[in-house]
Design a protein around this motif. Structure first.
Motif, PDB file in Angstrom:
ATOM      1  N   LYS A  60       0.822  -1.211   0.000  1.00  0.00           N
ATOM      2  CA  LYS A  60       0.000   0.000   0.000  1.00  0.00           C
ATOM      3  C   LYS A  60       0.860   1.267   0.000  1.00  0.00           C
ATOM      4  CE  LYS A  60      -4.277  -1.614   2.144  1.00  0.00           C
ATOM      5  NZ  LYS A  60      -5.288  -1.338   3.187  1.00  0.00           N
ATOM      6  N   PRO A  61       0.762   2.083  -1.039  1.00  0.00           N
ATOM      7  CA  PRO A  61       1.503   3.355  -1.054  1.00  0.00           C
ATOM      8  C   PRO A  61       0.845   4.361  -0.095  1.00  0.00           C
ATOM      9  CG  PRO A  61       0.798   2.674  -3.260  1.00  0.00           C
ATOM     10  CD  PRO A  61       0.040   1.855  -2.278  1.00  0.00           C
ATOM     11  N   GLN A  62       1.593   5.394   0.240  1.00  0.00           N
ATOM     12  CA  GLN A  62       1.056   6.475   1.068  1.00  0.00           C
ATOM     13  C   GLN A  62       0.495   7.586   0.188  1.00  0.00           C
ATOM     14  OE1 GLN A  62       4.360   7.648   3.527  1.00  0.00           O
ATOM     15  NE2 GLN A  62       4.048   5.973   4.981  1.00  0.00           N
ATOM     16  N   ASN A  63      -0.358   8.412   0.763  1.00  0.00           N
ATOM     17  CA  ASN A  63      -0.900   9.593   0.079  1.00  0.00           C
ATOM     18  C   ASN A  63      -1.569   9.239  -1.245  1.00  0.00           C
ATOM     19  OD1 ASN A  63       0.233  11.240   2.152  1.00  0.00           O
ATOM     20  ND2 ASN A  63       2.217  11.128   1.101  1.00  0.00           N
ATOM     21  N   LEU A  64      -2.541   8.346  -1.170  1.00  0.00           N
ATOM     22  CA  LEU A  64      -3.246   7.928  -2.379  1.00  0.00           C
ATOM     23  C   LEU A  64      -4.198   9.011  -2.871  1.00  0.00           C
ATOM     24  CD1 LEU A  64      -4.247   4.251  -1.520  1.00  0.00           C
ATOM     25  CD2 LEU A  64      -2.526   4.969  -3.157  1.00  0.00           C
ATOM     26  N   PRO A  65      -4.240   9.242  -4.188  1.00  0.00           N
ATOM     27  CA  PRO A  65      -5.267  10.139  -4.736  1.00  0.00           C
ATOM     28  C   PRO A  65      -6.662   9.551  -4.504  1.00  0.00           C
ATOM     29  CG  PRO A  65      -3.498   9.742  -6.330  1.00  0.00           C
ATOM     30  CD  PRO A  65      -3.294   8.777  -5.209  1.00  0.00           C
ATOM     31  N   ASP A  66      -7.683  10.396  -4.565  1.00  0.00           N
ATOM     32  CA  ASP A  66      -9.053   9.947  -4.295  1.00  0.00           C
ATOM     33  C   ASP A  66      -9.537   8.870  -5.252  1.00  0.00           C
ATOM     34  OD1 ASP A  66      -9.184  11.711  -2.198  1.00  0.00           O
ATOM     35  OD2 ASP A  66     -10.139  13.312  -3.373  1.00  0.00           O
ATOM     36  N   SER A  67      -9.042   8.890  -6.476  1.00  0.00           N
ATOM     37  CA  SER A  67      -9.529   7.944  -7.484  1.00  0.00           C
ATOM     38  C   SER A  67      -8.828   6.583  -7.410  1.00  0.00           C
ATOM     39  CB  SER A  67      -9.350   8.521  -8.887  1.00  0.00           C
ATOM     40  OG  SER A  67      -7.985   8.825  -9.129  1.00  0.00           O
ATOM     41  N   VAL A  68      -7.959   6.378  -6.418  1.00  0.00           N
ATOM     42  CA  VAL A  68      -7.185   5.139  -6.313  1.00  0.00           C
ATOM     43  C   VAL A  68      -7.638   4.332  -5.095  1.00  0.00           C
ATOM     44  CG1 VAL A  68      -4.884   4.136  -6.053  1.00  0.00           C
ATOM     45  CG2 VAL A  68      -5.200   6.202  -7.426  1.00  0.00           C
ATOM     46  N   ILE A  69      -7.848   3.051  -5.307  1.00  0.00           N
ATOM     47  CA  ILE A  69      -8.217   2.115  -4.237  1.00  0.00           C
ATOM     48  C   ILE A  69      -7.072   1.133  -4.062  1.00  0.00           C
ATOM     49  CG2 ILE A  69      -9.825   0.306  -3.515  1.00  0.00           C
ATOM     50  CD1 ILE A  69     -11.909   1.625  -5.353  1.00  0.00           C
ATOM     51  N   SER A  70      -6.513   1.065  -2.856  1.00  0.00           N
ATOM     52  CA  SER A  70      -5.426   0.121  -2.580  1.00  0.00           C
ATOM     53  C   SER A  70      -5.975  -1.033  -1.751  1.00  0.00           C
ATOM     54  CB  SER A  70      -4.296   0.820  -1.828  1.00  0.00           C
ATOM     55  OG  SER A  70      -3.234  -0.075  -1.596  1.00  0.00           O
ATOM     56  N   LEU A  71      -5.926  -2.243  -2.310  1.00  0.00           N
ATOM     57  CA  LEU A  71      -6.496  -3.420  -1.658  1.00  0.00           C
ATOM     58  C   LEU A  71      -5.505  -4.131  -0.744  1.00  0.00           C
ATOM     59  CD1 LEU A  71      -8.449  -5.012  -4.657  1.00  0.00           C
ATOM     60  CD2 LEU A  71      -9.310  -3.473  -2.877  1.00  0.00           C
ATOM     61  N   GLY A  72      -4.210  -3.798  -0.854  1.00  0.00           N
ATOM     62  CA  GLY A  72      -3.213  -4.550  -0.097  1.00  0.00           C
ATOM     63  C   GLY A  72      -3.071  -5.953  -0.655  1.00  0.00           C
ATOM     64  N   TYR A  73      -2.692  -6.892   0.201  1.00  0.00           N
ATOM     65  CA  TYR A  73      -2.543  -8.282  -0.232  1.00  0.00           C
ATOM     66  C   TYR A  73      -3.859  -9.009  -0.017  1.00  0.00           C
ATOM     67  CZ  TYR A  73       2.400  -7.160  -0.315  1.00  0.00           C
ATOM     68  OH  TYR A  73       3.604  -6.582  -0.616  1.00  0.00           O
ATOM     69  N   ILE A  74      -4.421  -9.540  -1.075  1.00  0.00           N
ATOM     70  CA  ILE A  74      -5.735 -10.169  -0.999  1.00  0.00           C
ATOM     71  C   ILE A  74      -5.622 -11.665  -1.272  1.00  0.00           C
ATOM     72  CG2 ILE A  74      -6.823  -8.022  -1.765  1.00  0.00           C
ATOM     73  CD1 ILE A  74      -7.221  -9.323  -4.504  1.00  0.00           C
ATOM     74  N   GLU A  75      -6.718 -12.370  -1.152  1.00  0.00           N
ATOM     75  CA  GLU A  75      -6.745 -13.803  -1.412  1.00  0.00           C
ATOM     76  C   GLU A  75      -6.301 -14.087  -2.847  1.00  0.00           C
ATOM     77  OE1 GLU A  75     -10.561 -15.505  -0.503  1.00  0.00           O
ATOM     78  OE2 GLU A  75     -10.857 -14.148   1.191  1.00  0.00           O
ATOM     79  N   ASP A  76      -5.432 -15.089  -2.998  1.00  0.00           N
ATOM     80  CA  ASP A  76      -4.883 -15.410  -4.320  1.00  0.00           C
ATOM     81  C   ASP A  76      -5.981 -15.647  -5.354  1.00  0.00           C
ATOM     82  OD1 ASP A  76      -2.326 -15.143  -3.468  1.00  0.00           O
ATOM     83  OD2 ASP A  76      -1.877 -17.284  -3.363  1.00  0.00           O
ATOM     84  N   ASN A  77      -7.025 -16.336  -4.959  1.00  0.00           N
ATOM     85  CA  ASN A  77      -8.082 -16.687  -5.917  1.00  0.00           C
ATOM     86  C   ASN A  77      -8.898 -15.483  -6.369  1.00  0.00           C
ATOM     87  OD1 ASN A  77      -7.401 -19.407  -5.926  1.00  0.00           O
ATOM     88  ND2 ASN A  77      -8.786 -19.899  -4.240  1.00  0.00           N
ATOM     89  N   ASP A  78      -8.803 -14.383  -5.626  1.00  0.00           N
ATOM     90  CA  ASP A  78      -9.552 -13.185  -6.023  1.00  0.00           C
ATOM     91  C   ASP A  78      -8.806 -12.357  -7.067  1.00  0.00           C
ATOM     92  OD1 ASP A  78     -11.685 -13.764  -4.439  1.00  0.00           O
ATOM     93  OD2 ASP A  78     -11.155 -12.380  -2.816  1.00  0.00           O
ATOM     94  N   VAL A  79      -7.494 -12.556  -7.169  1.00  0.00           N
ATOM     95  CA  VAL A  79      -6.703 -11.750  -8.117  1.00  0.00           C
ATOM     96  C   VAL A  79      -7.182 -11.928  -9.557  1.00  0.00           C
ATOM     97  CG1 VAL A  79      -4.410 -11.364  -9.099  1.00  0.00           C
ATOM     98  CG2 VAL A  79      -4.678 -11.636  -6.622  1.00  0.00           C
ATOM     99  N   PRO A  80      -7.310 -13.165 -10.076  1.00  0.00           N
ATOM    100  CA  PRO A  80      -7.779 -13.299 -11.462  1.00  0.00           C
ATOM    101  C   PRO A  80      -9.209 -12.808 -11.670  1.00  0.00           C
ATOM    102  CG  PRO A  80      -7.553 -15.462 -10.424  1.00  0.00           C
ATOM    103  CD  PRO A  80      -6.925 -14.477  -9.514  1.00  0.00           C
ATOM    104  N   ARG A  81     -10.019 -12.859 -10.640  1.00  0.00           N
ATOM    105  CA  ARG A  81     -11.394 -12.371 -10.773  1.00  0.00           C
ATOM    106  C   ARG A  81     -11.409 -10.850 -10.928  1.00  0.00           C
ATOM    107  NH1 ARG A  81     -14.291 -14.455  -5.616  1.00  0.00           N
ATOM    108  NH2 ARG A  81     -16.194 -13.746  -6.675  1.00  0.00           N
ATOM    109  N   ILE A  82     -10.529 -10.183 -10.173  1.00  0.00           N
ATOM    110  CA  ILE A  82     -10.440  -8.719 -10.306  1.00  0.00           C
ATOM    111  C   ILE A  82      -9.823  -8.339 -11.648  1.00  0.00           C
ATOM    112  CG2 ILE A  82      -9.349  -6.638  -9.368  1.00  0.00           C
ATOM    113  CD1 ILE A  82      -9.680  -7.856  -6.594  1.00  0.00           C
ATOM    114  N   LEU A  83      -8.789  -9.086 -12.070  1.00  0.00           N
ATOM    115  CA  LEU A  83      -8.188  -8.827 -13.378  1.00  0.00           C
ATOM    116  C   LEU A  83      -9.237  -8.940 -14.487  1.00  0.00           C
ATOM    117  CD1 LEU A  83      -4.790 -10.763 -13.103  1.00  0.00           C
ATOM    118  CD2 LEU A  83      -5.114  -8.292 -13.057  1.00  0.00           C
ATOM    119  N   SER A  84     -10.081  -9.962 -14.394  1.00  0.00           N
ATOM    120  CA  SER A  84     -11.117 -10.165 -15.415  1.00  0.00           C
ATOM    121  C   SER A  84     -12.110  -9.011 -15.458  1.00  0.00           C
ATOM    122  CB  SER A  84     -11.876 -11.472 -15.142  1.00  0.00           C
ATOM    123  OG  SER A  84     -11.059 -12.594 -15.353  1.00  0.00           O
TER     124      SER A  84
END
Length: 356
Positions: free
Chosen positions: A232-256
Motif C-alpha cells: 500500500k503506497p502512502q498519500n493515495l489520490p481519491d480515485s485510487v483504491i489500494s487493496l493490499g494483499y488479498i486472497e490469491d483466488n480473487d486476483v484473477p477475478r479482479i483482473l477479469s
C-alpha cells in the motif's frame, strides 16, 4: 533424472522468483522428474520452510546448520552439502544466496534478473563472490533474452553458457471470468464499475509514484478508477483504491473485471503480471522498457515510464477505441496458450538433457 533445487529459506508469502520456482518444480514433477529441495539454516527457519514445501508436495533435505557455518566452510572449499545430499543429476540454485561447493559439472544457477546492478538503491546487492560463482557453475539459466543480455554485459560471460527458460502462467487459475463473477468481486471489494488495475511495490523501479501522480494529473470526464494490489503506497489520490494483499483466488477475478493492467515498471527480468493479465483476457498498458516488449510479444500499449504525457496519451487512446482494445484482449488470450508452466518445465528439461 534427479534434480535438487536450492531456493533459500521461504515463508508463507511467495512472490516473484520464489513463486516462479515452485511452479517450475511442480511442472517438472508433472513430467515425471524426481524433484527435491535442499535447505540449510537454523531449525526454526527450516521448520516453517519445510511446512511450506510440503504444501506443494515437495520433499526437503534439511541441513540444520547456521548460515555462518556454510560461509566458513565455503571459504575453506569444503563441500558440506554433499554430506546431506543423496545421489542426484543436477543441483539448481535459485539466485546467489550462497556460494556452494557443489561439483561444477552438476552445479546450475538460475538468476532471474540483474536489477541490483541497474538500480542499486533499495535493492539487495550482488554478493562479492558472484563472478567467481558464475564462472564456476556449469550452466546459467534466466527467464528472458533481455536478462541474458544483461548478464553477458555485466559479467562478460559467454552467451552460450546462459539458457533462457521463460516463466509460465497457471491457466487453470488465471482465466476470464463471467460477468456474474465480475459483479460479485466488485461488490466484495466495493470496486467502481470501471477501473484499471496495477500492482504496488516499495522498490523505486516499480515506478508506483509516477503512476499515481500521472493518474491524478489525467483530466478526463468519467475517469475510471485505479485499483492497486500488494504493497500500500502512502498519500493515495481519491480515485485510487489500494487493496493490499488479498486472497490469491480473487486476483484473477479482479483482473477479469478490470479495463486493463497498468504496468509502469522501469525494470523487469520477466514481468509475470503481463502473462497473467493476458490469461484473464485483460489488455496491457506497460512501460517500453527491459523485458516487457519481449514478454508481451509487442501486444500492449507502450509508454515512456518517465514521461507522464506518454502514459496519459495511451490511456486516452485506450478509452477512445473499444475495437482496438478488444483485439489486444483476444491476441493476449491467444499468445498465452503456449506459455504454461508445463512448457517452461519442458524447456528446462531440454536444457538439462543437453548436458548429459
Amino acid at each position: 533424472m534427479k534434480i535438487v533445487f536450492d531456493i533459500d529459506v521461504i515463508s508463507s508469502q511467495k512472490f516473484g522468483m520464489t513463486y516462479a520456482t515452485l511452479e517450475l518444480m511442480r511442472a517438472l514433477q508433472g513430467l515425471n522428474i524426481e524433484v527435491t529441495n535442499f535447505a540449510a539454516g537454523r531449525k526454526h527457519f527450516l521448520k516453517a520452510h519445510c511446512s511450506e514445501m510440503q504444501k506443494y508436495g515437495f520433499q526437503t533435505i534439511s541441513c540444520p546448520l547456521p548460515r555462518k557455518f556454510f560461509s566458513l566452510s565455503n571459504k575453506l572449499k569444503l563441500n558440506i552439502e554433499n554430506l546431506f545430499l543423496k545421489p542426484y543429476d543436477f543441483f539448481i540454485q535459485i539466485g546467489l544466496h550462497e556460494n556452494r561447493h557443489i561439483a561444477p559439472d552438476k552445479y546450475i544457477l538460475f538468476i532471474h534478473d540483474t536489477v541490483a546492478l541497474r538500480y542499486p538503491d533499495g535493492e539487495k546487492p550482488f554478493p562479492a563472490y558472484t563472478s567467481e560463482l558464475l564462472n564456476r557453475c556449469r550452466l546459467i539459466l534466466t527467464v528472458s533474452e533481455f536478462s541474458k543480455k544483461e548478464m553477458v554485459n555485466f559479467f562478460k560471460l559467454d552467451p552460450e553458457k546462459i539458457k533462457v527458460v521463460p516463466n509460465g502462467c497457471d491457466l487453470s487459475k488465471f482465466k476470464p471470468h463471467t460477468k456474474a463473477d465480475q459483479e460479485k468481486i466488485k461488490a466484495k471489494y466495493r470496486l467502481p464499475e470501471k477501473f484499471f488495475v496495477a500492482y504496488g511495490g516499495s522498490s523505486l523501479r516499480k515506478n508506483v509514484n509516477f503512476l499515481l501522480k500521472t493518474y491524478s494529473d489525467w483530466k478526463v470526464g468519467n475517469k475510471p478508477g485505479l485499483v492497486l494490489f500488494g504493497n500500500k503506497p502512502q498519500n493515495l489520490p481519491d480515485s485510487v483504491i489500494s487493496l493490499g494483499y488479498i486472497e490469491d483466488n480473487d486476483v484473477p477475478r479482479i483482473l477479469s473485471a478490470a479495463l486493463a493492467l497498468l504496468f509502469p515498471s522501469y525494470y523487469e527480468g520477466f514481468g509475470l503480471p503481463v502473462l497473467e493479465a493476458f490469461a484473464c483476457g485483460l489488455p496491457v498498458i506497460c512501460a517500453n522498457t527491459s523485458s516487457l516488449p519481449e514478454v508481451s510479444a509487442g501486444n500492449a500499449l507502450f509508454f515512456d515510464p518517465q514521461n507522464g504525457s506518454s502514459l496519459i496519451s495511451q490511456l486516452s487512446a485506450f478509452l477512445s477505441d473499444p475495437l482496438w482494445t478488444k483485439k489486444l484482449s483476444e491476441k493476449g488470450l491467444e499468445l498465452v496458450k503456449n506459455k504454461t508452466w508445463t512448457n517452461s518445465g519442458e524447456k528446462l528439461l531440454a536444457c538439462l538433457k543437453d548436458l548429459l
